[in-house]
Design an enzyme around this catalytic site. Structure first.
Site: not given
Ligand code: ADP
Length: 328
Positions: A16, A77, A108, A131, A133, A135, A160, A168, A177
């Protein structure tokens, strides 16, 4: 063990997007160049790594971007990166250029990918948390949160005004998320009467009783801020419940949506992104890798990539008490 000499690094934004990512890219490129490294931009995160969409960056490539939202490197992604074959292709593309260090700006999920990649192909990697978020374990700041929450506050303030003019109730859904930080912070900052977040169960009967009581004393203006990941399914779900109990209540819904991801980053986001980008390069040079750069108590903090997971926090009773007392 001798520290592997890093000579060429790649930088990418993945997952993201969040405002302030450009400031981090700029810091990585300029710090890398300062230390005599060659720096390569990888377009669309892991997708660009696999597609060989990689280009050399110099100080000029990152001129005039610190104030811009989004990411000049684009983000994506990438399904293929979940597969060994995809990661191997990515490795071949780095190898042929001699890139021997990576800076991954993302969430993450991106860090999980980076950790796997490092284990299989021994490419030293450093993560930077980007991010809205907020988090991620190991940091009190993530790039984009401050901008997103300020965008939400600005938008809610405007709502507001009209809400007040019409007496209202408004139910405003913000992003995050499964984290409620944007809702909690923007809700407190705009004087919301109720804030619904995934970290806390909401006593709906209590909320309805208080709305009824407010109706009785003609306090008709009510602002409810709800996180998209809340147990009732965001603004629509909350509205449905309120309508079931108070069918006469004049309610409106507003889902703030993607405006929270865009826009010029705030000073805080630009500064943390700059600090994190600088430290990421220093870490690669000093042989500290497979970590995420965070900031805790205003100091740089390192978290192993495998531990830089989603943060599951409790929001203390005190936060909710503040909301209740200040909105009465
Ligand atoms: P964010 O980094 O915002 O949490 P995603 O969870 O969509 O976003 O992860 C981004 C990209 O990282 C995924 O589209 C994928 O290419 C890669 N990725 C995430 N988890 C794994 C994993 N367990 N193994 C390999 N690549 C991963």
């Amino acid at each position: 063990m001798a520290v592997k000499k890093i000579t060429k690094i790649g930088v990418m934004t993945s997952g993201g997007d969040s405002p302030g990512m450009n400031a981090a890219i700029r810091a990585v490129v300029r710090t890398g160049n300062y230390y005599g490294l060659e720096v390569f931009g990888i377009v669309r995160g892991y997708q660009g790594l696999i597609d060989d969409d990689i280009y050399k960056m110099d100080n000029k490539s990152v001129a005039n971007i610190i104030q811009r939202g989004g990411t000049i490197l684009k983000t994506a992604r990438c399904k293929e990166f979940f597969e060994y074959e995809g990661r191997k292709k990515a490795y071949e593309n780095l190898k042929k250029r001699g890139i021997n260090g990576l800076v991954i700006i993302g969430g993450d999920g991106s860090f999980r990918g980076g950790k796997r990649f490092h284990e299989e192909f021994d490419i030293p990697s450093v993560g930077i948390p980007g991010t809205i978020d907020r988090d991620i374990v190991g940091t009190e700041f993530t790039i984009g949160f401050d901008t997103a929450v300020n965008t939400a506050v600005e938008a809610i303030d405007k709502i507001r005004d009209t809400m007040d003019a019409h007496d209202r109730m408004f139910i405003i859904e913000v992003m995050g998320r499964d984290a409620g930080f944007i809702a909690l912070h923007s809700g407190i900052a705009t004087g919301a009467e109720n804030i619904l977040i995934p970290e806390r169960k909401t006593d709906i009967q209590d909320m309805i009783a208080s709305l009824k009581e407010k109706e009785k004393r003609k306090k008709l203006v009510n602002l409810i801020v709800v996180a998209e990941g809340d147990e009732f399914g965001g603004a629509e779900g909350v509205n449905k419940i309120i309508k079931e109990h108070l069918p006469e209540m004049d309610t409106r819904i507003c889902v703030l949506g993607h405006i929270q991801r865009g826009g010029s980053p705030t000073c805080i986001d630009r500064v943390i992104a700059s600090r994190m980008g600088y430290h990421a390069v220093e870490c690669l040079i000093n042989g500290t890798f497979n970590i995420m750069i965070g900031i805790k108590e205003n100091r740089i903090n390192h978290t192993p990539l495998e531990k830089a997971a989603k943060l599951k926090t409790r929001v203390s009773d005190e936060w909710m008490k503040i909301v209740k007392i200040l909105a009465s």
